[in-house]
Design a protein around this motif. Structure first.
Motif, PDB file in Angstrom:
ATOM      1  N   MET A 108     -34.387  12.849  10.126  1.00  0.00           N
ATOM      2  CA  MET A 108     -34.113  11.725  11.013  1.00  0.00           C
ATOM      3  C   MET A 108     -35.408  11.010  11.335  1.00  0.00           C
ATOM      4  N   PRO A 109     -35.358   9.696  11.476  1.00  0.00           N
ATOM      5  CA  PRO A 109     -34.241   8.827  11.127  1.00  0.00           C
ATOM      6  C   PRO A 109     -33.990   8.833   9.616  1.00  0.00           C
ATOM      7  N   LEU A 110     -32.755   8.518   9.246  1.00  0.00           N
ATOM      8  CA  LEU A 110     -32.380   8.526   7.836  1.00  0.00           C
ATOM      9  C   LEU A 110     -33.288   7.614   7.018  1.00  0.00           C
TER      10      LEU A 110
ATOM     11  N   LEU B 179     -41.805  13.806  20.953  1.00  0.00           N
ATOM     12  CA  LEU B 179     -40.395  14.164  21.073  1.00  0.00           C
ATOM     13  C   LEU B 179     -40.197  15.680  21.111  1.00  0.00           C
ATOM     14  N   CYS B 180     -40.899  16.404  20.257  1.00  0.00           N
ATOM     15  CA  CYS B 180     -40.745  17.865  20.242  1.00  0.00           C
ATOM     16  C   CYS B 180     -41.284  18.497  21.526  1.00  0.00           C
TER      17      CYS B 180
ATOM     18  N   LEU C 103     -41.024   7.289  12.492  1.00  0.00           N
ATOM     19  CA  LEU C 103     -41.724   8.114  13.476  1.00  0.00           C
ATOM     20  C   LEU C 103     -43.096   8.531  12.958  1.00  0.00           C
ATOM     21  N   SER C 104     -44.099   8.286  13.758  1.00  0.00           N
ATOM     22  CA  SER C 104     -45.443   8.751  13.429  1.00  0.00           C
ATOM     23  C   SER C 104     -45.527  10.240  13.765  1.00  0.00           C
ATOM     24  N   ASP C 105     -46.595  10.863  13.318  1.00  0.00           N
ATOM     25  CA  ASP C 105     -46.802  12.269  13.672  1.00  0.00           C
ATOM     26  C   ASP C 105     -46.895  12.426  15.192  1.00  0.00           C
TER      27      ASP C 105
ATOM     28  N   CYS D  15     -35.605  18.067  17.523  1.00  0.00           N
ATOM     29  CA  CYS D  15     -36.956  18.405  17.079  1.00  0.00           C
ATOM     30  C   CYS D  15     -36.957  18.856  15.620  1.00  0.00           C
ATOM     31  N   ASP D  16     -36.043  19.744  15.268  1.00  0.00           N
ATOM     32  CA  ASP D  16     -35.994  20.248  13.887  1.00  0.00           C
ATOM     33  C   ASP D  16     -35.800  19.119  12.884  1.00  0.00           C
ATOM     34  N   GLU D  17     -34.873  18.220  13.169  1.00  0.00           N
ATOM     35  CA  GLU D  17     -34.555  17.170  12.203  1.00  0.00           C
ATOM     36  C   GLU D  17     -35.656  16.120  12.076  1.00  0.00           C
ATOM     37  N   ILE D  18     -36.346  15.830  13.170  1.00  0.00           N
ATOM     38  CA  ILE D  18     -37.444  14.867  13.021  1.00  0.00           C
ATOM     39  C   ILE D  18     -38.647  15.522  12.336  1.00  0.00           C
ATOM     40  N   GLN D  19     -38.892  16.802  12.609  1.00  0.00           N
ATOM     41  CA  GLN D  19     -39.990  17.488  11.924  1.00  0.00           C
ATOM     42  C   GLN D  19     -39.714  17.637  10.431  1.00  0.00           C
TER      43      GLN D  19
END
Length: 161
Positions: free
Chosen positions: A121-123, A143-144, A135-137, A113-117
């Motif tokens: 990620m994704p790189l 995911l979170c 990733l859309s909002d 969750c932290d990394e996508i927010q």
């Protein structure tokens, strides 16, 4: 002008020979066997929507089911991508989720969750060749919400007698 052409020709030949020579150094493009009972899909309560997002945006670097496109055969791109996949699997391998203890699973769920927010990620280097991985909002929220629910489920499982 003749000197320039000669230098250019020699430089071009050296570059072509070097490029061809690089092709002899091939990294391992591995996809170790997957025990489906150990995957994150099997070990968590995942909706089809979450599974789809993870498959679309995370599978290539964070599972043992990497799809290796044609350009992964061309050095030096092959070296770079192989290294990224190996690093991704070391950081989080969703094919081996069941091998993590509950504390590690909790930390990895929080990290997802932290990394996508944070947009880590994704790189960003992955997205130009894989625009569908963006990733859309709404994807991030989905995911979170899922990681939060899974973390809560883990906590409840630990406190049960």
């Amino acid at each position: 002008m003749r000197l320039f052409r000669r230098v250019f020709k020699i430089t071009a030949i050296v570059l072509v020979v070097a490029f061809l020579g690089m092709q002899a150094v091939r990294p391992a493009r591995t996809n170790p066997p997957v025990d489906e009972s150990q995957t994150i899909n099997a070990r968590t309560q995942m909706t089809p929507q979450v599974a789809s997002i993870l498959d679309r945006s995370c599978r290539d670097c964070h599972t043992n089911k990497t799809v290796w496109p044609w350009y992964t055969n061309v050095a030096p791109v092959s070296w770079w991508l192989s290294n990224h996949v190996n690093d991704g699997r070391r950081s989080l391998n969703m094919s081996e989720w069941g091998k993590l203890d509950a504390n590690h699973q909790d930390r990895k769920l929080r990290q997802i969750c932290d990394e996508i927010q944070d947009g880590v990620m994704p790189l960003s280097s992955y997205l130009p060749m894989h625009p569908m991985a963006k990733l859309s909002d709404q994807d991030k929220k989905t995911l979170c919400d899922w990681t939060d629910a899974e973390r809560q489920r883990l906590t409840q499982a630990e406190t049960r007698p």
